[in-house]
Design an enzyme around this catalytic site. Sequence first.
Site, PDB file in Angstrom:
ATOM      1  N   ASP A  47       0.832  -1.192   0.000  1.00  0.00           N
ATOM      2  CA  ASP A  47       0.000   0.000   0.000  1.00  0.00           C
ATOM      3  C   ASP A  47       0.870   1.248   0.000  1.00  0.00           C
ATOM      4  OD1 ASP A  47      -2.876   1.202   0.700  1.00  0.00           O
ATOM      5  OD2 ASP A  47      -1.382   2.231   1.931  1.00  0.00           O
ATOM      6  N   TYR A  52       2.783   9.819   0.126  1.00  0.00           N
ATOM      7  CA  TYR A  52       3.874   9.185   0.853  1.00  0.00           C
ATOM      8  C   TYR A  52       5.239   9.491   0.242  1.00  0.00           C
ATOM      9  CZ  TYR A  52       0.165   6.243   2.877  1.00  0.00           C
ATOM     10  OH  TYR A  52      -0.974   5.775   3.488  1.00  0.00           O
ATOM     11  N   LYS A  77      -2.893   6.040  -3.953  1.00  0.00           N
ATOM     12  CA  LYS A  77      -3.984   6.954  -3.613  1.00  0.00           C
ATOM     13  C   LYS A  77      -3.672   8.359  -4.118  1.00  0.00           C
ATOM     14  CE  LYS A  77      -3.850   4.685   0.902  1.00  0.00           C
ATOM     15  NZ  LYS A  77      -2.408   4.453   0.900  1.00  0.00           N
ATOM     16  N   HIS A 110      -7.716   9.374  -1.537  1.00  0.00           N
ATOM     17  CA  HIS A 110      -7.013   9.314  -0.251  1.00  0.00           C
ATOM     18  C   HIS A 110      -7.857   9.903   0.877  1.00  0.00           C
ATOM     19  CE1 HIS A 110      -2.685   9.256   1.515  1.00  0.00           C
ATOM     20  NE2 HIS A 110      -3.573   8.883   2.422  1.00  0.00           N
TER      21      HIS A 110
END
Length: 278
Positions: A47, A52, A77, A110
């Site tokens: 994931d 990120y 996301k 997200h």
Amino acid sequence: MSGATPAIKTIRGETIPALGLGTFELTGPAGEAAIRTAIDLGYRQIDTAIRYGNEVEVGRAIRASGLARGEFFVTTKIWFNDLSPDTVHRRVDESLDRLGLDQVDLLLVHWPTKDVPLDETLAAYAEEKQRGRTRLIGVSNFPVALLDEALEVHKADLFCNQVEYHPFLSQEKLLARMRRAGMLLNAYQPIARGKVFDNDLLKALGRKYGKSAGQVTLRWLIQQDGVGAIPRSSKPENMRANLDIFDFELSPEDMAAIHGLASGRRYSSFAWEPAWDD
């Protein structure tokens, strides 16, 4: 005892590993090495997210494994300020380029936003699925009201809602709604930022089953119908322990006792979050 819950969840004919690797903060060479270690240990659900900043590292780790692309379930996301249709399409282009993939398995919203009509975002996501750039689409951090809008008003074909879920936070209302829709709830922060290790009940159950409080918690999650989990770890010993939950099964009484710990405690709090379910 032998656990009856398989390591794979089947949702509407689609399969996904019940336990995945959350990669938040796994960036740079150290992050890439951690992701590669997780893959070597057996993780196949990975994931990530644009936010990120590690899609490149995820892609490199997957390629370095030497395993076939079909062995992995990869999720990414798009952040809440990039949900207009044109921006969605650009962000998918960029994500696939960073990942070095032709397709992700799951593309998520997200966080929800009030700045773009939900139907426009969902239509763009559906188009990405139709174009084959993602196999499945879903959302993250959607309470029941928003999920109802997506499913009932806009008729979105959603596979997953990724939300915070652990023994101290009931998601009973959301789970009931998602089960009616045949969706997967994938739990982030499943061990409540480590707080489960301080809980007397979870520690006692760990002693009973020969496991840690964290392993009991992850088992409680994946033993529930339609629930998976994506614990984040950079340490090999924790990654290995998190996977070691498929050789035992919690009794119905112990499952209920863990459910009884819920107090509504969240460990994520953001200015942009939606109105959560009571």
